[in-house]
Design a protein around this motif. Structure first.
Motif, short mmCIF file in Angstrom:
data_model
loop_
_atom_site.label_atom_id
_atom_site.label_comp_id
_atom_site.label_asym_id
_atom_site.label_seq_id
_atom_site.Cartn_x
_atom_site.Cartn_y
_atom_site.Cartn_z
N THR A 161 -16.98 3.73 25.01
CA THR A 161 -18.42 3.97 25.15
C THR A 161 -19.04 3.81 23.77
OG1 THR A 161 -18.04 5.55 26.95
CG2 THR A 161 -20.20 5.58 25.88
N SER A 187 -21.65 0.80 21.24
CA SER A 187 -22.59 -0.30 21.09
C SER A 187 -22.08 -1.56 21.77
CB SER A 187 -22.85 -0.59 19.61
OG SER A 187 -21.71 -1.21 19.02
N THR A 188 -23.02 -2.41 22.16
CA THR A 188 -22.66 -3.68 22.79
C THR A 188 -21.92 -4.58 21.82
OG1 THR A 188 -24.52 -3.54 24.32
CG2 THR A 188 -23.62 -5.72 23.91
N GLU A 195 -18.65 0.83 28.52
CA GLU A 195 -19.99 1.35 28.83
C GLU A 195 -20.79 1.24 27.55
OE1 GLU A 195 -23.18 3.18 28.97
OE2 GLU A 195 -21.98 5.01 28.85
N GLY A 211 -24.63 -0.45 25.49
CA GLY A 211 -26.00 -0.04 25.19
C GLY A 211 -26.95 -0.24 26.36
N GLY A 212 -28.17 0.21 26.15
CA GLY A 212 -29.21 0.06 27.16
C GLY A 212 -30.59 0.03 26.52
N CYS A 218 -27.91 6.35 25.73
CA CYS A 218 -27.89 4.97 26.22
C CYS A 218 -28.83 4.77 27.40
CB CYS A 218 -26.46 4.57 26.60
SG CYS A 218 -25.73 5.57 27.92
N GLU A 239 -32.58 -1.70 21.10
CA GLU A 239 -32.24 -0.37 21.59
C GLU A 239 -32.52 0.60 20.43
OE1 GLU A 239 -28.53 2.03 23.68
OE2 GLU A 239 -28.11 0.42 22.26
N PHE A 261 -32.77 3.99 20.00
CA PHE A 261 -31.97 5.20 19.82
C PHE A 261 -32.72 6.22 18.96
CE2 PHE A 261 -27.43 6.54 20.41
CZ PHE A 261 -27.34 6.06 21.71
N TYR A 296 -30.02 -6.25 28.44
CA TYR A 296 -29.40 -5.00 28.89
C TYR A 296 -29.72 -4.75 30.37
CZ TYR A 296 -28.72 -3.74 23.95
OH TYR A 296 -28.35 -3.71 22.63
N LEU A 342 -28.66 -1.35 32.11
CA LEU A 342 -28.00 -0.07 32.41
C LEU A 342 -28.75 0.71 33.48
CD1 LEU A 342 -25.66 1.81 31.81
CD2 LEU A 342 -27.00 2.82 29.96
N SER A 350 -24.91 -4.25 29.14
CA SER A 350 -24.66 -2.80 29.19
C SER A 350 -23.26 -2.45 29.67
CB SER A 350 -25.69 -2.13 30.12
OG SER A 350 -26.99 -2.20 29.57
#
Length: 487
Positions: free
Chosen positions: A231, A233-234, A254, A256-257, A288, A382, A384, A408, A410, A455
């Motif tokens: 889980t 970053s992309t 799993e 980023g988003g 995310c 993204e 964050f 993305y 997600l 994502s």
């Protein structure tokens, strides 16, 4: 002094069959709200990881052969201990990760649910019987453990995001090597090691090695790890997926988003503003599933922006350990600088700063940006951070085009008084999770969780997906009497 976890006793150790010093040195545990050093944690290197994997591989067969009720008993005991020591887990989550109290409490509650769900997994059906075209043959297809599962977790929800892989992987008979992010090594690693140690998990079934890129690479590339659950970053996920593909190794990524929060012209604007604020600002936006792009119909945009800004301005930004806070600190100075650069660049490109947009220390005020176009950093990245960029649209074709401008996929949320209209729209949105008249930050332990596109790689966590994710299929056929073949 706590006998469960004392920083001086445990936080400068890795958990490799037992508590020991690492070969990779140590790292400071820094409280993001104050800059204070809370403790020092050991950092594992590639040699530590290799040793942990070999030990985990050696212990896994005996653990898998243990009767299901004994495995379940250990997981249930871990759930009980989590509640018994809840204050320790919550305090470390607040101080180490910058979590506000309600977020830390919710994360603990969700982790407790994950453990109990994993305990229940041990008694679920693990296979099916299938017909055969050959007379006298019986076919069964069952799920069997993978072996050693490597788990790499981030700092934002370190306890929950570790346990959603660790608990089900252990439940179905795997051993696990957990590498938490060094910024959340206590909450997401050492406390978990202590939890399972106290619960009676046999030594070697779970190894916990905090570390950085060297440790992560060693975990991914080792031939004895059968699966990597990551889980994060992309960008890093792509590298892990590429390596696992070359090694024919299972991976659950799993990533980023940049999630769409959609407000149609018939939405309840008060409710939408409440949901938009929660989705954008919870845990300082460091999630995310954050509502990262707010798409609002032009006819209600002014009302929505005004109500969202009012909510943002009422939020208290403060050290969550010292008192009531709605917004805590960002995790580090680098994240703050990255966020500020994206906001500033977007304003320079024509976005309008409605509220927020400034910081003190590592605290960033909840921010609303309007007039955001699809080519601006606030739209493309993204973020964050606690920023709600608002983009308007005139019709659903324009909306779908703008939502799809991000790679993305997600989560998404749609606000409308017409459920049918929202469902029709949901079918056109490329996202793994869509919530109607709700916000994007949703997670239920019994429901498969995951995204599309950048994502993730179609891996899923939760509910019935866990059995398939952390096992592999094995076909076993039997004949009562051997048949005679032509030669």
């Amino acid at each position: 002094m706590s006998t469960f976890f004392n920083a001086e006793t445990y936080s400068n150790r890795i958990y490799l069959n037992d508590w020991r010093e690492s070969r990779g040195g140590t790292s400071d545990v820094v409280e993001p709200a104050t800059g204070k050093v809370l403790a020092r944690t050991a950092i594992g290197n590639s040699e530590d990881i290799r040793e942990a994997i070999v030990e985990a591989k050696a212990q896994q067969p005996a653990w898998a052969r243990l009767p299901f009720d004994q495995r379940a008993r250990i997981l249930r005991r871990a759930a009980e201990l989590l509640l018994e020591h809840r204050d320790t887990f919550i305090e470390w989550n607040i101080r180490e990760c910058g979590s506000i109290v309600p977020k830390a409490e919710a994360e603990l509650h969700s982790t407790h649910e994950q453990l109990n769900m994993a305990a229940a997994m041990t008694m679920q059906p693990d296979g099916i019987t299938l017909p055969s075209s050959m007379p006298g043959r019986r076919n069964t297809c069952r799920r069997v453990p993978l072996g050693v599962v490597g788990v790499i977790t981030p700092w934002n929800f370190p306890l929950l995001l570790a346990m959603r892989s660790v608990a089900p992987a252990i439940a179905v008979g795997n051993s696990v090597v957990l590498k938490p992010d060094h910024q959340s090594a206590v909450t997401g690693g050492l406390l978990i090691a202590r939890l399972f140690e106290e619960a009676g998990l046999p030594a070697g079934v779970l190894q916990v090695i905090p570390g950085g890129a060297e440790a992560g690479e060693a975990l991914v590339t080792h031939p004895l790890t059968a699966m990597i659950s990551f889980t994060g970053s992309t960008a890093v996920g792509r590298k892990i997926g590429r390596t696992c593909g070359e090694l024919l190794k299972k991976s659950a990524l799993e990533l980023g988003g940049n999630n769409a929060f959609i407000v149609l012209d018939d939405a309840d604007i008060d409710a939408a503003a409440s949901h938009g604020a929660w989705g954008a600002y919870l845990h300082q936006g460091q999630i995310c599933m954050q509502s990262g792009r707010h798409f609002v119909h032009h006819s209600v945009a002014e009302a929505y922006i005004s109500k969202l800004a009012e909510r943002a301005e009422r939020l208290t930004v403060a050290d969550p350990f010292l008192g009531t806070a709605d917004i805590g600190p960002l995790i580090n100075a680098q994240q703050l600088e990255k966020l500020d650069m994206a906001v500033t660049a977007s304003i320079n490109d024509g976005a309008r700063l409605v509220t927020g947009g400034h910081s003190h220390g590592q605290f960033y005020r909840p921010t609303v940006l309007s007039n955001v176009s699809i080519d601006m950093p606030a739209f493309q990245q993204e973020l964050f951070g606690p920023v709600a960029p608002v983009t308007t649209f005139h019709d659903e074709e324009e909306l779908i085009e703008k939502v799809s401008a991000s790679s993305y996929g997600l989560a998404a949320a749609i606000h409308s008084s017409s459920i049918g209209r929202a469902l029709d729209l949901a079918e056109r949105i490329p996202a793994g999770m869509i919530h109607i008249n709700d916000q994007t930050v949703n997670n239920e332990f019994q429901v498969p969780f995951g995204g599309f596109g950048d994502s993730g790689n179609s891996g899923r966590f939760g509910g019935p997906a866990n059995l398939e994710e952390f096992t592999q299929s094995q076909w076993v056929s039997l004949m009562n009497t051997p048949r005679t073949y032509p030669f």
